[in-house]
Scaffold this active site. Structure first.
Site, PDB file in Angstrom:
ATOM      1  N   LEU A  22       0.938  -1.273  -0.157  1.00 56.31           N
ATOM      2  CA  LEU A  22       0.035   0.043   0.744  1.00 56.31           C
ATOM      3  C   LEU A  22       1.095   1.496   0.089  1.00 56.31           C
ATOM      4  O   LEU A  22       2.198   1.403   1.398  1.00 56.31           O
ATOM      5  CB  LEU A  22      -0.919  -0.068   0.973  1.00 56.31           C
ATOM      6  CG  LEU A  22      -1.951  -1.073   1.645  1.00 56.31           C
ATOM      7  CD1 LEU A  22      -3.019  -1.215   2.543  1.00 56.31           C
ATOM      8  CD2 LEU A  22      -2.663  -0.653   0.456  1.00 56.31           C
ATOM      9  N   GLY A  42       2.507   0.377   5.866  1.00 54.15           N
ATOM     10  CA  GLY A  42       3.752   0.946   6.457  1.00 54.15           C
ATOM     11  C   GLY A  42       5.167   0.381   5.932  1.00 54.15           C
ATOM     12  O   GLY A  42       5.968   0.130   6.922  1.00 54.15           O
ATOM     13  N   ASP A  46       9.530   6.530   7.662  1.00 55.43           N
ATOM     14  CA  ASP A  46      10.077   7.711   8.474  1.00 55.43           C
ATOM     15  C   ASP A  46       9.354   8.889   8.800  1.00 55.43           C
ATOM     16  O   ASP A  46       8.653   9.146   8.455  1.00 55.43           O
ATOM     17  CB  ASP A  46      11.615   7.835   7.217  1.00 55.43           C
ATOM     18  CG  ASP A  46      10.865   8.208   6.040  1.00 55.43           C
ATOM     19  OD1 ASP A  46       9.783   9.566   5.820  1.00 55.43           O
ATOM     20  OD2 ASP A  46      11.675   8.151   4.843  1.00 55.43           O
ATOM     21  N   LEU A  68      -5.623   3.749  -1.131  1.00 55.89           N
ATOM     22  CA  LEU A  68      -6.793   4.018  -0.464  1.00 55.89           C
ATOM     23  C   LEU A  68      -7.764   4.322  -1.740  1.00 55.89           C
ATOM     24  O   LEU A  68      -6.713   5.626  -1.872  1.00 55.89           O
ATOM     25  CB  LEU A  68      -6.954   4.271   1.158  1.00 55.89           C
ATOM     26  CG  LEU A  68      -5.891   3.527   2.195  1.00 55.89           C
ATOM     27  CD1 LEU A  68      -5.765   4.459   3.340  1.00 55.89           C
ATOM     28  CD2 LEU A  68      -6.867   1.857   2.309  1.00 55.89           C
ATOM     29  N   LYS A  81      -4.162  26.606   4.380  1.00 50.99           N
ATOM     30  CA  LYS A  81      -2.705  26.462   3.738  1.00 50.99           C
ATOM     31  C   LYS A  81      -2.922  25.833   2.707  1.00 50.99           C
ATOM     32  O   LYS A  81      -2.422  25.115   2.166  1.00 50.99           O
ATOM     33  CB  LYS A  81      -2.074  25.540   5.046  1.00 50.99           C
ATOM     34  CG  LYS A  81      -2.075  25.802   5.949  1.00 50.99           C
ATOM     35  CD  LYS A  81      -1.080  24.982   7.110  1.00 50.99           C
ATOM     36  CE  LYS A  81      -1.200  25.562   8.215  1.00 50.99           C
ATOM     37  NZ  LYS A  81      -1.180  25.491   9.734  1.00 50.99           N
ATOM     38  N   LEU A  88      -0.939   8.371   5.222  1.00 51.60           N
ATOM     39  CA  LEU A  88      -1.776   8.535   5.664  1.00 51.60           C
ATOM     40  C   LEU A  88      -0.787   8.062   7.279  1.00 51.60           C
ATOM     41  O   LEU A  88      -0.238   6.939   6.709  1.00 51.60           O
ATOM     42  CB  LEU A  88      -2.864   7.192   6.072  1.00 51.60           C
ATOM     43  CG  LEU A  88      -4.526   7.983   5.230  1.00 51.60           C
ATOM     44  CD1 LEU A  88      -5.059   7.115   5.416  1.00 51.60           C
ATOM     45  CD2 LEU A  88      -4.300   9.694   5.942  1.00 51.60           C
TER      46      LEU A  88
END
Length: 127
Positions: A22, A42, A46, A68, A81, A88
Site C-alpha cells: 500500500l 508502513g 520515516d 486507498l 494552507k 496517512l
C-alpha cells in the site's frame, strides 16, 4: 485480526504474487480487500514524506501496489494552507482497512481513518 511479530522480511514469508504494497503513490485505487492477499502497511517508515519512495521500493521488489480510494470517495476541502495529503499514518491506514472489512463501505472506512487535517472529506460532509 491475527498479528504476529517477526524480524523476517515479508518477502521471505509470502509469495510475491500474494503481496500488495500500500502506497499513496500507486495508480491502483483499491476498491476491495482480497482476503487471499497480504497487505503491507508502513513498509517504509520515516519522519518525513518522500514522494514515490514507497512506490519505488515496491517496484524494485516486483510487488503489486494499491492505494486507498481517497480520490474516488472524498473531495478536497477548502483550508487556509491549501493542504491536501493522501499520506496517512500506519494506525490511520489500519483503521480504514479494519472499518472497511467490518462494514464493506469505503465512505464509512475513510471517515473512520482520514482526519480532517488531511484536507479531504466525504462529499456529504462538505457544506
Amino acid at each position: 485480526f491475527q498479528m504476529d511479530t517477526t524480524e523476517e522480511s515479508y518477502l521471505d514469508l509470502f509469495p510475491l504474487d500474494a503481496i500488495v504494497y500500500l502506497t499513496p503513490d500507486s495508480e491502483n485505487g483499491k476498491y476491495y480487500i482480497d482476503p487471499n492477499k497480504v497487505y503491507v502497511l508502513g513498509g517504509l517508515v520515516d519522519e518525513s514524506i518522500h514522494k514515490k519512495l514507497t512506490l519505488q521500493r515496491a517496484r524494485e521488489q516486483s510487488l503489486q501496489t494499491a492505494r486507498l480510494p481517497i480520490r474516488e470517495y472524498m473531495v478536497k476541502t477548502v483550508n487556509t494552507k491549501n493542504y491536501h495529503s493522501e499520506t496517512l499514518a500506519i494506525n490511520q491506514v489500519f483503521d480504514v482497512l479494519s472499518t472497511y472489512y467490518e462494514t464493506r463501505s469505503w465512505p464509512a472506512a475513510l471517515k473512520a481513518g482520514v482526519s480532517s487535517g488531511k484536507g479531504y472529506a466525504l462529499p456529504d460532509a462538505v457544506k
